[in-house]
Scaffold this motif. Structure first.
Motif, PDB file in Angstrom:
ATOM      1  N   GLU A 264      33.710  41.305  30.227  1.00  0.00           N
ATOM      2  CA  GLU A 264      34.397  40.421  31.417  1.00  0.00           C
ATOM      3  C   GLU A 264      34.904  39.146  31.141  1.00  0.00           C
ATOM      4  OE1 GLU A 264      31.729  42.308  31.615  1.00  0.00           O
ATOM      5  OE2 GLU A 264      32.294  43.892  32.895  1.00  0.00           O
TER       6      GLU A 264
ATOM      7  N   LEU B  26      38.215  38.634  29.331  1.00  0.00           N
ATOM      8  CA  LEU B  26      39.394  39.009  30.399  1.00  0.00           C
ATOM      9  C   LEU B  26      39.724  37.566  31.050  1.00  0.00           C
ATOM     10  CD1 LEU B  26      41.625  40.391  31.797  1.00  0.00           C
ATOM     11  CD2 LEU B  26      39.935  41.510  33.419  1.00  0.00           C
TER      12      LEU B  26
ATOM     13  N   ARG C 233      42.893  35.289  31.203  1.00  0.00           N
ATOM     14  CA  ARG C 233      43.840  34.788  32.233  1.00  0.00           C
ATOM     15  C   ARG C 233      43.803  33.290  32.334  1.00  0.00           C
ATOM     16  NH1 ARG C 233      40.663  38.883  36.535  1.00  0.00           N
ATOM     17  NH2 ARG C 233      41.815  40.932  36.222  1.00  0.00           N
TER      18      ARG C 233
ATOM     19  N   ASP D 242      40.195  39.784  44.938  1.00  0.00           N
ATOM     20  CA  ASP D 242      39.512  41.129  44.048  1.00  0.00           C
ATOM     21  C   ASP D 242      38.922  42.237  45.105  1.00  0.00           C
ATOM     22  OD1 ASP D 242      38.336  42.111  41.548  1.00  0.00           O
ATOM     23  OD2 ASP D 242      36.181  41.404  42.487  1.00  0.00           O
TER      24      ASP D 242
END
Ligand code: IPM
Ligand code: MG
Length: 358
Positions: free
Chosen positions: A90, A93, A97, A248
């Protein structure tokens, strides 16, 4: 012939299977609509940890920054759950970003008429739902400092900081208002201003920006109410503007309006002129990885979003979306979408059907 440089990031779990489908779909549309895609694959997430020890190798980030657009499948793998947070898939990612400055995450939620029966909600509630979640992506509690974990002799404590600057709020608000301008001209901003200071600033700054957009109707909802309204009456929403954490959570909830989280694409965008990242909202689904059971539609729709927003290949984007519509109308479904009377297909076969209809 136009030439576009694409970075493809298969990642983990079902990532490879849905990437294979997306590559074939892109190959088909590029030939049909006369443009060239130069596609280079790079490592991210668990597969990058395995090969390099780093969930976001330097080469991956620089290739992404130099590309015209990035298409990512999914990251995450339970075998790395025990690694320190920085080393987990994670983190790759999140670093991608923030490294690409992708502050605006656009998650359209549109119900396909053929899938009305696939949702857990009543058809009359979800029929014609067409909304967009605009989620701030590089700030808030995901990135706020200080954060950490402290241990004393008799206790242990952990903390994160939910923080936004006025500028961060204003630039994501502007994105939401601009999108609303082209749609039904409604923005609903989500916060927890009855409790959180950071939310009060959020609300004040959204109000400030709204003055510029006189023809847009702005409303505010507390996040708990918004979660309830999303399943009570989702048709009230046009553009939902949220911070990182609230977006989210609400975008997973909104995904279920469409029948399956396997249907939702997303775009993450930075400043005008910088490459965007396009990825399905769903995760890597390790439980079904390698079984040819994954739904490749969100990935194919993400490829369509990449063509439209990232590469301005509008005809190609439309062809993918229309083809998916047709395949669903004909009753073809992956396992997650199955209902009575439909024909179940594997990931690969669903991909073949989509390509056939392009
Ligand atoms: C998403 C995912 C990610 C997030 C995870 C995988 C870090 O849930 O894109 O919604 O929390 O943003
Ligand atoms: Mg999520």
């Amino acid at each position: 012939m136009k030439n576009h440089q694409i970075v493809l990031l298969p990642g983990d779990g079902i990532g490879q299977e849905i990437t294979t489908v997306a590559s074939k779909v892109l190959d088909r549309v590029s030939k049909k609509f006369n443009f060239r895609l130069e596609i280079k694959e790079h490592l991210i997430g668990g597969s990058a940890i395995q090969e390099t020890g780093d969930p976001l190798p330097k080469e991956t980030l620089s290739a992404c920054k130099e590309s015209d657009a990035v298409l990512l499948a999914a990251i995450g793998s339970p075998e790395f759950d025990n690694l320190p947070r920085e080393k987990r898939p994670e983190s790759g990612l999140l670093k991608l970003r923030s490294g690409m400055h992708l502050f605006a995450n656009i998650r359209p939620v549109k119900v396909f008429p053929a899938l009305l029966e696939a949702s857990t909600l009543k058809p009359e509630i979800i029929e014609d739902v067409d909304l967009v979640v605009v989620r701030e992506l590089t700030g808030g509690v995901y990135f706020g400092k200080p954060k950490g974990r402290i241990k004393s002799e008799d206790s242990e404590r952990a903390f994160n900081t939910m923080t936004y600057s006025a500028e961060e709020i204003k630039r994501i608000s502007q994105v939401a208002f601009e999108i609303a301008k082209e749609r039904r001209k409604k923005v609903c901003s989500v916060d927890k201003a009855n409790v959180l200071d950071v939310s009060q600033l959020w609300r004040d700054k959204v109000e400030e920006i709204s003055v510029i957009y006189k023809d847009i109707n702005l409303s505010h909802q507390y996040v708990d109410n918004a979660a309830m309204q999303l399943i009570r009456n989702p048709k009230q929403f046009d553009v939902l503007l949220t911070g990182n954490l609230f977006g989210d959570i609400l975008s997973d909830e909104a995904a279920m309006l469409t029948g399956s989280i396997g249907m939702l694409p997303s775009a993450s965008l930075g400043k005008e002129g910088t490459p965007g990242l396009f990825e399905p909202v769903h995760g890597s689904a390790p439980d079904i990885a390698g079984l040819n059971m994954a739904n490749p539609i969100a990935m194919a729709l993400s490829a369509a979003m990449m063509l439209r927003i990232g590469l301005k290949e509008h005809a190609g984007a439309e062809a993918i979306e229309n083809s998916i519509n047709t395949v669903l109308d004909k009753g073809f479904r992956t396992a997650d979408l199955m209902s009575k009377g439909c024909t179940e297909l594997g990931c690969r076969e669903m991909g073949e059907r989509i390509i056939e209809e392009i």
